[in-house]
Design a protein around this motif. Structure first.
Motif, PDB file in Angstrom:
ATOM      1  N   GLN A  86       0.872  -1.260   0.012  1.00  0.00           N
ATOM      2  CA  GLN A  86       0.160   0.152   0.068  1.00  0.00           C
ATOM      3  C   GLN A  86       0.911   1.286  -0.070  1.00  0.00           C
ATOM      4  O   GLN A  86       1.835   1.466   0.653  1.00  0.00           O
ATOM      5  CB  GLN A  86      -0.922   0.056   1.085  1.00  0.00           C
ATOM      6  CG  GLN A  86      -1.723   1.254   1.163  1.00  0.00           C
ATOM      7  CD  GLN A  86      -2.760   1.297   2.435  1.00  0.00           C
ATOM      8  OE1 GLN A  86      -3.230   0.108   2.720  1.00  0.00           O
ATOM      9  NE2 GLN A  86      -3.283   2.627   3.087  1.00  0.00           N
ATOM     10  N   THR A  91      -4.136   0.427  -2.644  1.00  0.00           N
ATOM     11  CA  THR A  91      -3.749  -0.861  -2.106  1.00  0.00           C
ATOM     12  C   THR A  91      -3.615  -1.860  -3.138  1.00  0.00           C
ATOM     13  O   THR A  91      -4.089  -1.933  -4.310  1.00  0.00           O
ATOM     14  CB  THR A  91      -4.886  -1.511  -1.084  1.00  0.00           C
ATOM     15  OG1 THR A  91      -5.124  -0.691  -0.080  1.00  0.00           O
ATOM     16  CG2 THR A  91      -4.325  -2.993  -0.881  1.00  0.00           C
ATOM     17  N   LYS A 146     -12.158   1.275  -3.072  1.00  0.00           N
ATOM     18  CA  LYS A 146     -12.588   0.521  -2.065  1.00  0.00           C
ATOM     19  C   LYS A 146     -13.512   1.413  -0.915  1.00  0.00           C
ATOM     20  O   LYS A 146     -13.007   2.408  -0.456  1.00  0.00           O
ATOM     21  CB  LYS A 146     -11.429  -0.078  -1.098  1.00  0.00           C
ATOM     22  CG  LYS A 146     -10.679  -0.877  -1.714  1.00  0.00           C
ATOM     23  CD  LYS A 146      -9.182  -1.182  -0.920  1.00  0.00           C
ATOM     24  CE  LYS A 146      -9.672  -2.029   0.251  1.00  0.00           C
ATOM     25  NZ  LYS A 146      -8.407  -2.209   1.186  1.00  0.00           N
ATOM     26  N   GLN A 160      -8.188   0.373  -4.770  1.00  0.00           N
ATOM     27  CA  GLN A 160      -7.596  -1.212  -4.871  1.00  0.00           C
ATOM     28  C   GLN A 160      -7.058  -1.440  -6.394  1.00  0.00           C
ATOM     29  O   GLN A 160      -7.893  -1.302  -7.134  1.00  0.00           O
ATOM     30  CB  GLN A 160      -8.086  -2.202  -4.069  1.00  0.00           C
ATOM     31  CG  GLN A 160      -7.427  -3.513  -4.267  1.00  0.00           C
ATOM     32  CD  GLN A 160      -8.376  -4.823  -3.658  1.00  0.00           C
ATOM     33  OE1 GLN A 160      -9.498  -4.813  -3.760  1.00  0.00           O
ATOM     34  NE2 GLN A 160      -7.657  -5.607  -3.079  1.00  0.00           N
TER      35      GLN A 160
END
Length: 288
Positions: A86, A91, A146, A160
């Protein structure tokens, strides 16, 4: 001033960011690997002496060492960034995050710092973003939001990266055909649906392959996340495939009765990601 370096397979691109003002370069410079002496000249023209350099490198250790040597003569240390689980607001779902190409990772970080193109209301679900980079290799990577509760404001978005594709870039496809077949030329032609000569057939086939890969990921995001993604393009090979990518994507959007959305061009997403990361690192140093 912090120098930003994107050392690619073919060219090295350089810019800078001023951590005190967040000011960026007006024009990014680019050098072939054989012309790195121009980097030394460029550093000497900067409005302020550089304090450090932050970069990504997929060109190999020899190029990295040459860049470090040039910058060290200006008392400028160099730090190379690699993939991480991350960074900033992204991420990384790669099985081994450090094996994700650093240029891809930083380009995604750069994309993630931009205002979401379709986020107009707080209750709007942000669509996936696709970054198609047409360089020596073509990479087609996706970002999905996310959701953290009901927070969908642009400054609260966390993305993400679920994964992406790598395939030979347009120029590499063309060279491979010319060098590994007995009769096919190093083609340079326009594209068309039904080519009528060999140069046109090669150019159209390459564009079709690149466009098909983009459409595959666009349809995958639509299927997985239920929202039509927004596509961004970057890289020197984009002009070779632009017409076919746009044609195929817009045709599909029309057949699915979805709005036709333009593909947005991003000149230097990896440098944008490096600039955002450099500012965060500088802020952390100031706090400590």
């Amino acid at each position: 001033m912090i120098i930003l370096i994107d050392a690619g397979n073919t060219r090295i691109k350089a810019g800078w960011v001023n951590p005190d003002t967040c000011e960026r370069e007006l024009t990014v410079v680019a050098f072939q690997h054989a012309d790195l002496d121009q980097l030394a000249h460029w550093v000497g023209t900067l409005p302020l002496p550089p304090t450090s350099a932050l970069g990504v490198n997929v060109a190999g250790p020899t190029v990295a060492a040459a860049i470090e040597k040039i910058l060290s003569k200006h008392n400028c240390s160099t730090e190379w960034v690699t993939g991480e689980p991350q960074t900033l607001n992204v991420t990384n779902a790669y099985a081994n995050p450090e094996l994700l190409g650093s240029d891809r990772w930083l380009a995604l970080l750069g994309l993630a710092q931009r205002p979401h193109p379709k986020l107009e209301h707080a209750d709007t679900t942000p669509c996936p973003l696709i970054l198609a980079g047409f360089g020596t290799a073509t990479t087609i990577d996706t970002l999905v939001v996310k959701k953290a509760g009901d927070e969908t404001q642009a400054d609260n978005l966390h993305y993400q990266f679920p994964g992406g594709l790598i395939l030979p870039g347009p120029a590499l496809m063309r060279t491979a055909l010319a060098e590994n077949t007995a009769h096919l030329p190093d083609a340079n032609s326009n594209t068309t649906i039904y080519p009528t000569h060999t140069h046109q057939s090669i150019a159209s086939g390459i564009a079709a392959a690149q466009a098909g890969a983009v459409l595959r990921q666009w349809l995958a995001a639509l299927e997985y996340y239920g929202l039509a993604p927004q596509v961004f393009a970057t890289g020197g090979g984009w002009p070779l495939v632009k017409e076919e990518v746009i044609r195929l994507l817009h045709f599909t959007q029309g057949r699915l009765d979805l709005p036709t959305t333009p593909i947005e061009w991003l000149p230097t997403p990896a440098l944008d990601g490096l600039a955002a990361l450099a500012l965060q690192l500088q802020q952390s140093k100031n706090l400590n």
